[in-house]
Motif scaffolding. Sequence first.
Motif, mmCIF file in Angstrom:
data_model
loop_
_atom_site.group_PDB
_atom_site.id
_atom_site.type_symbol
_atom_site.label_atom_id
_atom_site.label_comp_id
_atom_site.label_asym_id
_atom_site.label_seq_id
_atom_site.Cartn_x
_atom_site.Cartn_y
_atom_site.Cartn_z
ATOM 1 N N ALA A 1 49.119 30.459 24.089
ATOM 2 C CA ALA A 1 49.348 29.355 25.022
ATOM 3 C C ALA A 1 49.494 29.866 26.449
ATOM 4 O O ALA A 1 48.969 29.256 27.399
ATOM 5 C CB ALA A 1 50.599 28.585 24.607
ATOM 6 N N LEU A 2 50.183 31.009 26.618
ATOM 7 C CA LEU A 2 50.352 31.573 27.967
ATOM 8 C C LEU A 2 49.029 32.059 28.535
ATOM 9 O O LEU A 2 48.766 31.920 29.742
ATOM 10 C CB LEU A 2 51.374 32.716 27.920
ATOM 11 N N VAL A 3 48.186 32.637 27.678
ATOM 12 C CA VAL A 3 46.868 33.087 28.140
ATOM 13 C C VAL A 3 46.041 31.896 28.600
ATOM 14 O O VAL A 3 45.401 31.929 29.666
ATOM 15 C CB VAL A 3 46.139 33.866 27.018
ATOM 16 N N CYS A 4 46.051 30.833 27.798
ATOM 17 C CA CYS A 4 45.320 29.625 28.187
ATOM 18 C C CYS A 4 45.885 29.041 29.468
ATOM 19 O O CYS A 4 45.138 28.556 30.333
ATOM 20 C CB CYS A 4 45.385 28.593 27.060
ATOM 21 N N LEU A 5 47.205 29.077 29.582
ATOM 22 C CA LEU A 5 47.837 28.580 30.802
ATOM 23 C C LEU A 5 47.400 29.389 32.010
ATOM 24 O O LEU A 5 47.073 28.834 33.074
ATOM 25 C CB LEU A 5 49.354 28.626 30.649
ATOM 26 N N LEU A 6 47.363 30.715 31.851
ATOM 27 C CA LEU A 6 46.964 31.588 32.955
ATOM 28 C C LEU A 6 45.513 31.351 33.341
ATOM 29 O O LEU A 6 45.172 31.264 34.536
ATOM 30 C CB LEU A 6 47.180 33.050 32.552
ATOM 31 N N ILE A 7 44.638 31.224 32.322
ATOM 32 C CA ILE A 7 43.219 30.981 32.607
ATOM 33 C C ILE A 7 43.043 29.658 33.337
ATOM 34 O O ILE A 7 42.308 29.551 34.331
ATOM 35 C CB ILE A 7 42.404 30.991 31.295
ATOM 36 N N SER B 1 54.471 27.345 38.340
ATOM 37 C CA SER B 1 54.939 28.619 38.905
ATOM 38 C C SER B 1 53.770 29.560 39.182
ATOM 39 O O SER B 1 53.721 30.221 40.228
ATOM 40 C CB SER B 1 55.930 29.275 37.932
ATOM 41 N N VAL B 2 52.839 29.629 38.229
ATOM 42 C CA VAL B 2 51.634 30.459 38.440
ATOM 43 C C VAL B 2 50.841 29.931 39.630
ATOM 44 O O VAL B 2 50.328 30.707 40.463
ATOM 45 C CB VAL B 2 50.774 30.475 37.165
ATOM 46 N N THR B 3 50.733 28.600 39.715
ATOM 47 C CA THR B 3 49.997 27.994 40.827
ATOM 48 C C THR B 3 50.656 28.338 42.152
ATOM 49 O O THR B 3 49.972 28.649 43.140
ATOM 50 C CB THR B 3 49.924 26.475 40.651
ATOM 51 N N VAL B 4 51.988 28.286 42.213
ATOM 52 C CA VAL B 4 52.696 28.609 43.457
ATOM 53 C C VAL B 4 52.449 30.062 43.861
ATOM 54 O O VAL B 4 52.081 30.353 45.018
ATOM 55 C CB VAL B 4 54.208 28.337 43.290
ATOM 56 N N MET B 5 52.644 30.978 42.908
ATOM 57 C CA MET B 5 52.453 32.397 43.239
ATOM 58 C C MET B 5 51.000 32.705 43.573
ATOM 59 O O MET B 5 50.701 33.381 44.572
ATOM 60 C CB MET B 5 52.929 33.259 42.068
ATOM 61 N N GLY B 6 50.070 32.191 42.737
ATOM 62 C CA GLY B 6 48.653 32.440 43.015
ATOM 63 C C GLY B 6 48.205 31.798 44.304
ATOM 64 O O GLY B 6 47.421 32.379 45.069
ATOM 65 N N GLY B 7 48.686 30.571 44.560
ATOM 66 C CA GLY B 7 48.304 29.879 45.793
ATOM 67 C C GLY B 7 48.793 30.618 47.024
ATOM 68 O O GLY B 7 48.058 30.724 48.030
#
Length: 633
Positions: A61-67, A181-187
């Motif tokens: 699920a985390l991998v899919c979330l990251l992708i 959270s990933v979106t914030v850091m990646g953005g």
Amino acid sequence: MSESNHLSSTESVKVSAPTTGQNKTINQPPDTARIPLKNTSAVLRWIAAFLKPYRYKVIAALVCLLIGSLTWLSLGQGVRLLVDEGFTQGASQQLNRIMLALLAIITISSIAVFCRFYLMSWLGERVSNDIRCLVYQRLLSLPPAFFAKARTGEVISRFTADTTLIQTVIGSSFSMALRSSVTVMGGIIMMAFTSWQLTGLVLLAVPIVLGPIVLLGQRVRNLSRTSQDKVADLGAYIDETLHEIHTVQAYGHEAIDKAHFTGQTQAIMQAASARIKYRAFLIAIVLFLSIAAIVSVTWFGAFQVMNGAISGGDLSAFLFYAVMVAAAMATISEVFSDIQHAAGAAERLIELAHTQSELVERAQPQALPANTPLDIGFDNVTFSYPGQANNQVFNQLSLTIKAGKRIALVGPSGAGKSSLFSLLQRFYDIQQGSITLAGIPIDALSLSTLRQQFALVPQDPVIFATSVLENVRYGRPDATEDDVIHACIAARVDEFIDEFNEGYQTYLGERGIRLSGGQKQRIAIARALLADRPILLLDEATSALDAISEIKVKQALDELMLDKTSIIIAHRLSTVINADCIIVLEQGHIVASGTHHELMQSSPLYHDFASLQLLDEQHPDYQAAAGLASARQ
């Protein structure tokens, strides 16, 4: 039974007077053991422990979330290329390539979103079910003392509403928080590559946006806990009134209950309103601060485009990332409120899951020796119910019951008859003395081993909301249908089962509402017959029967009691006459013992009790006995 068939009291029961010697003291465990819940992270760690068995699904699920998050972030570069290259004169082929690339990115993202949503939703369902199982298993191990204080409706609310909140958080909110959270850091990283000056301005705004989340989050959690407690109180009240609807309606209590219910719903609404207000304020202020930061950055970025410091595509990409970050921050603030709400619910489940039983079992319990008579012994037993230390039920009670004998317990209400049953099955621990079975202290046996020696037929029989077959089979779950039918025939259950269209598969309704009192009693006797355990505890199993049914059931009981130790709380003369020995209890003390004929001569208390309680009012001796009792007073 003739006089010659009676055994003397010393052959079946040994009664000792209280002694003043040294008694064995039983250490009492603490009421409960609670884990410290200092903050939300402690609660989340407890929930996360349930995810460990499903770690591979969590990783997937985390991998899919990251992708999914990375593909959405890459759209920003597509926007930059679209503005800088796709809109120029004669760049139609480049535009087509950019659009195809964007469609491929969207396709990959959509597949990742599907997998992430499915896996996280499955994990939410699985974890909530595991928590329910853990809490239910704990509840089954708790003694009656716990349920004397806890309200059933409140416990049910924890199973339903609280676990549903946790399911929502794991299956949806937690996933959204991680993705955001990933979106914030990646953005932020992508914005830094685009323009570090504009990114610096955004980073200055981040603490301002996060501040309200930290400051208001704990308040939301506390209000959520209060709200859940009030919902649980309401559930307990509903459970109580609906289960006792006959009494409610018989006394015309509907209007009062309706008013009380309305008051509780208003209290729930007030608690919910406070929580909703703080949550709405939290979301609104985060959204305002985020949009204000974007507007400020856009204003500054426009000047940079006019000065040639960055291109229009760079600014478009930057704003795309800024909007994504702002939306993610707003999502985090909203989800954070959900997590705080679930944390308050999880606290209540944790309390149940970590409630310690007052009955402590030994790590290596003893086994009952095979082919050994199960003599019962009470040695200087002192007992009072939890929280009632000043109200002793027994004080240095000593009693021996030989295996295979029929013992009747008589005495006024509150004498300790039912308490003796509870102590034998170790539903409570005594404060001093010892209780033994086959010479072994019962606290040295496992609870399952101990209770497997007893079959209970209570005066108010318990009927479960299932079929006749399963109600009787409750005494021995592995019994065949033929075994059940044989027990029912012996207990004379078959006589009324034949009246039901579905026979033994007939659904009996909640608490056996389709049965009369006598029919319930016969079901309970059939259950005990099927269980076939060496010691019978009978709380006057024929007291709810009419004369004809009583005769039939007594025949079944005679078969049930063959070659078994039977301890009977007696309310009728026919019971005590057939007993090998009668124990007379008064205020927790044994005041006399012997056969019916012996006690009628030697015990004034028993004589009065037998005359007034065990005989029918139409009996010729009733008026004379009543007059004698009045004269003694």
